[in-house]
Write a protein that holds these residues in place. Sequence first.
Motif, PDB file in Angstrom:
ATOM      1  N   VAL A 265       0.857  -1.188   0.000  1.00 34.84           N
ATOM      2  CA  VAL A 265       0.000   0.000   0.000  1.00 34.84           C
ATOM      3  C   VAL A 265       0.894   1.239   0.000  1.00 34.84           C
ATOM      4  O   VAL A 265       1.944   1.257   0.649  1.00 34.84           O
ATOM      5  CB  VAL A 265      -0.931   0.026   1.233  1.00 34.84           C
ATOM      6  CG1 VAL A 265      -1.713   1.336   1.310  1.00 34.84           C
ATOM      7  CG2 VAL A 265      -1.903  -1.157   1.215  1.00 34.84           C
ATOM      8  N   ILE A 266       0.467   2.274  -0.720  1.00 34.67           N
ATOM      9  CA  ILE A 266       1.129   3.582  -0.675  1.00 34.67           C
ATOM     10  C   ILE A 266       0.182   4.558   0.006  1.00 34.67           C
ATOM     11  O   ILE A 266      -0.928   4.807  -0.472  1.00 34.67           O
ATOM     12  CB  ILE A 266       1.488   4.069  -2.089  1.00 34.67           C
ATOM     13  CG1 ILE A 266       2.477   3.097  -2.752  1.00 34.67           C
ATOM     14  CG2 ILE A 266       2.084   5.473  -2.027  1.00 34.67           C
ATOM     15  CD1 ILE A 266       2.800   3.446  -4.197  1.00 34.67           C
ATOM     16  N   VAL A 267       0.604   5.106   1.141  1.00 33.84           N
ATOM     17  CA  VAL A 267      -0.237   5.954   1.994  1.00 33.84           C
ATOM     18  C   VAL A 267       0.117   7.420   1.757  1.00 33.84           C
ATOM     19  O   VAL A 267       1.299   7.789   1.782  1.00 33.84           O
ATOM     20  CB  VAL A 267      -0.023   5.602   3.481  1.00 33.84           C
ATOM     21  CG1 VAL A 267      -0.868   6.500   4.381  1.00 33.84           C
ATOM     22  CG2 VAL A 267      -0.341   4.134   3.736  1.00 33.84           C
ATOM     23  N   PRO A 268      -0.880   8.283   1.533  1.00 32.42           N
ATOM     24  CA  PRO A 268      -0.587   9.718   1.396  1.00 32.42           C
ATOM     25  C   PRO A 268      -0.169  10.304   2.746  1.00 32.42           C
ATOM     26  O   PRO A 268      -0.641   9.861   3.801  1.00 32.42           O
ATOM     27  CB  PRO A 268      -1.926  10.295   0.928  1.00 32.42           C
ATOM     28  CG  PRO A 268      -2.961   9.353   1.489  1.00 32.42           C
ATOM     29  CD  PRO A 268      -2.331   7.993   1.444  1.00 32.42           C
ATOM     30  N   GLY A 269       0.700  11.282   2.712  1.00 36.49           N
ATOM     31  CA  GLY A 269       1.239  11.840   3.945  1.00 36.49           C
ATOM     32  C   GLY A 269       0.205  12.400   4.891  1.00 36.49           C
ATOM     33  O   GLY A 269       0.375  12.354   6.111  1.00 36.49           O
TER      34      GLY A 269
ATOM     35  N   MET B  40      -6.102   1.478   0.909  1.00 37.74           N
ATOM     36  CA  MET B  40      -5.667   1.234   2.281  1.00 37.74           C
ATOM     37  C   MET B  40      -6.480   0.136   2.952  1.00 37.74           C
ATOM     38  O   MET B  40      -6.088  -0.387   3.997  1.00 37.74           O
ATOM     39  CB  MET B  40      -5.717   2.541   3.076  1.00 37.74           C
ATOM     40  CG  MET B  40      -4.658   3.532   2.618  1.00 37.74           C
ATOM     41  SD  MET B  40      -5.051   5.290   2.915  1.00 37.74           S
ATOM     42  CE  MET B  40      -5.249   5.317   4.694  1.00 37.74           C
ATOM     43  N   ASP B  41      -7.622  -0.243   2.349  1.00 33.69           N
ATOM     44  CA  ASP B  41      -8.411  -1.345   2.883  1.00 33.69           C
ATOM     45  C   ASP B  41      -7.705  -2.682   2.708  1.00 33.69           C
ATOM     46  O   ASP B  41      -8.116  -3.699   3.281  1.00 33.69           O
ATOM     47  CB  ASP B  41      -9.782  -1.396   2.214  1.00 33.69           C
ATOM     48  CG  ASP B  41      -9.706  -1.453   0.692  1.00 33.69           C
ATOM     49  OD1 ASP B  41      -8.719  -0.945   0.113  1.00 33.69           O
ATOM     50  OD2 ASP B  41     -10.627  -2.012   0.084  1.00 33.69           O
TER      51      ASP B  41
ATOM     52  N   GLY C 142       2.098  -7.144   9.005  1.00 30.86           N
ATOM     53  CA  GLY C 142       3.316  -7.563   8.332  1.00 30.86           C
ATOM     54  C   GLY C 142       3.535  -6.940   6.983  1.00 30.86           C
ATOM     55  O   GLY C 142       4.588  -7.148   6.366  1.00 30.86           O
ATOM     56  N   ASP C 143       2.572  -6.154   6.478  1.00 29.22           N
ATOM     57  CA  ASP C 143       2.733  -5.508   5.178  1.00 29.22           C
ATOM     58  C   ASP C 143       3.845  -4.462   5.216  1.00 29.22           C
ATOM     59  O   ASP C 143       3.988  -3.707   6.193  1.00 29.22           O
ATOM     60  CB  ASP C 143       1.439  -4.791   4.765  1.00 29.22           C
ATOM     61  CG  ASP C 143       0.505  -5.679   3.966  1.00 29.22           C
ATOM     62  OD1 ASP C 143       0.888  -6.798   3.609  1.00 29.22           O
ATOM     63  OD2 ASP C 143      -0.621  -5.212   3.694  1.00 29.22           O
ATOM     64  N   PHE C 144       4.589  -4.379   4.117  1.00 26.44           N
ATOM     65  CA  PHE C 144       5.473  -3.247   3.896  1.00 26.44           C
ATOM     66  C   PHE C 144       4.663  -2.174   3.184  1.00 26.44           C
ATOM     67  O   PHE C 144       3.967  -2.450   2.194  1.00 26.44           O
ATOM     68  CB  PHE C 144       6.682  -3.662   3.063  1.00 26.44           C
ATOM     69  CG  PHE C 144       7.519  -4.726   3.721  1.00 26.44           C
ATOM     70  CD1 PHE C 144       8.041  -4.535   4.987  1.00 26.44           C
ATOM     71  CD2 PHE C 144       7.764  -5.925   3.071  1.00 26.44           C
ATOM     72  CE1 PHE C 144       8.801  -5.512   5.601  1.00 26.44           C
ATOM     73  CE2 PHE C 144       8.524  -6.910   3.675  1.00 26.44           C
ATOM     74  CZ  PHE C 144       9.044  -6.711   4.944  1.00 26.44           C
ATOM     75  N   VAL C 145       4.713  -0.949   3.702  1.00 27.89           N
ATOM     76  CA  VAL C 145       3.941   0.155   3.150  1.00 27.89           C
ATOM     77  C   VAL C 145       4.845   1.365   2.973  1.00 27.89           C
ATOM     78  O   VAL C 145       5.862   1.513   3.668  1.00 27.89           O
ATOM     79  CB  VAL C 145       2.732   0.521   4.039  1.00 27.89           C
ATOM     80  CG1 VAL C 145       1.790  -0.651   4.186  1.00 27.89           C
ATOM     81  CG2 VAL C 145       3.192   0.994   5.409  1.00 27.89           C
ATOM     82  N   ALA C 146       4.475   2.235   2.044  1.00 28.43           N
ATOM     83  CA  ALA C 146       5.189   3.487   1.823  1.00 28.43           C
ATOM     84  C   ALA C 146       4.319   4.644   2.274  1.00 28.43           C
ATOM     85  O   ALA C 146       3.108   4.640   2.063  1.00 28.43           O
ATOM     86  CB  ALA C 146       5.546   3.642   0.350  1.00 28.43           C
ATOM     87  N   VAL C 147       4.929   5.639   2.904  1.00 29.29           N
ATOM     88  CA  VAL C 147       4.241   6.884   3.264  1.00 29.29           C
ATOM     89  C   VAL C 147       4.914   8.017   2.501  1.00 29.29           C
ATOM     90  O   VAL C 147       6.121   8.244   2.633  1.00 29.29           O
ATOM     91  CB  VAL C 147       4.310   7.152   4.779  1.00 29.29           C
ATOM     92  CG1 VAL C 147       3.578   8.456   5.111  1.00 29.29           C
ATOM     93  CG2 VAL C 147       3.705   5.996   5.556  1.00 29.29           C
TER      94      VAL C 147
END
Length: 295
Positions: A180-184, A216-217, A222-227
């Motif tokens: 997942v890529i999360v917005p700041g 984001m759902d 354990g996921d690798f995510v980017a912010v």
Amino acid sequence: MSLNTNREQLVKTAVQGGVAPAHQWAPFEVGAAGEVFAWPSTGGITYNVKIGDSVFGWAGEHIEPGVSSTMNHKNRKCESGYQFLACCGNEVTVISGAAKGQKGTVLGHHGGVDHLMLDFPDATLDKLTCDDKFLVKGYGQGLKLVDHESVYIYNLDPDVLDGWGLKERQDGKIEVPVNVIVPGHAMGSGIGSLSVVSGDYDILCHDEATVKEHGMDKLRFGDFVAVMDHDNRYGRTYRKGAVTIGVVIHSDSPLAGHGPGMMTLMSACDGKLIPVISDGANLGVINKIGRFSDA
């Protein structure tokens, strides 16, 4: 192209902890939408919430998968070394009780309660008691990419880095698989922390439109995510153009300013890190643990 690291210079240090008591924070709590609830939360041995499971849908909040551990339940000031030295992917050994000798894996640490979450197979969990002790081979702090000094790495076992699938492009940028890529603007509790080598910070999932827009759902333990636009080199702050990568360590929460927790793994401010969506970007996939276990 392969990425060169300084793994031969890293120090491996034993740290020891025990099962953290389960908490009840208040008789009732109130969520961001005004809902009143009395749910399980942090601590204890959690049998049915595992790496690979969704962080949503549980009748609980800030749920920590597997075993929640601390070094010293009575003195929180002692916890900093236990959390600092234990890195995502480190080996854990049970050193007491009926499960003595069994192996597990460090997931990550949770701020506020100062817990370190440990993954064990079901057969081991069934033998554990709340009096048992664990030895962690702390290994990973000080890890760096020797050809990319602008990338800061924290809390990460070098074996996990090797198995993650990062790729250096011809232009020198590094592709990092994330789920997942999360917005700041969707980050909450934990912003402003002066240290990223203990604790975590939360992904806000109360706005349904944002959750749907950014996928984001799909968040799992354990996921690798980017912010995006977050700088975690020297604490946690907003900086346009920065990218921070982390691992999801606790469940969603209805509390205002809270949500699924993410422990920092790497950060850069110069466009060096390029998140690439991959369904397999999860610690469980790399280490074959949790819902991805071969057992």
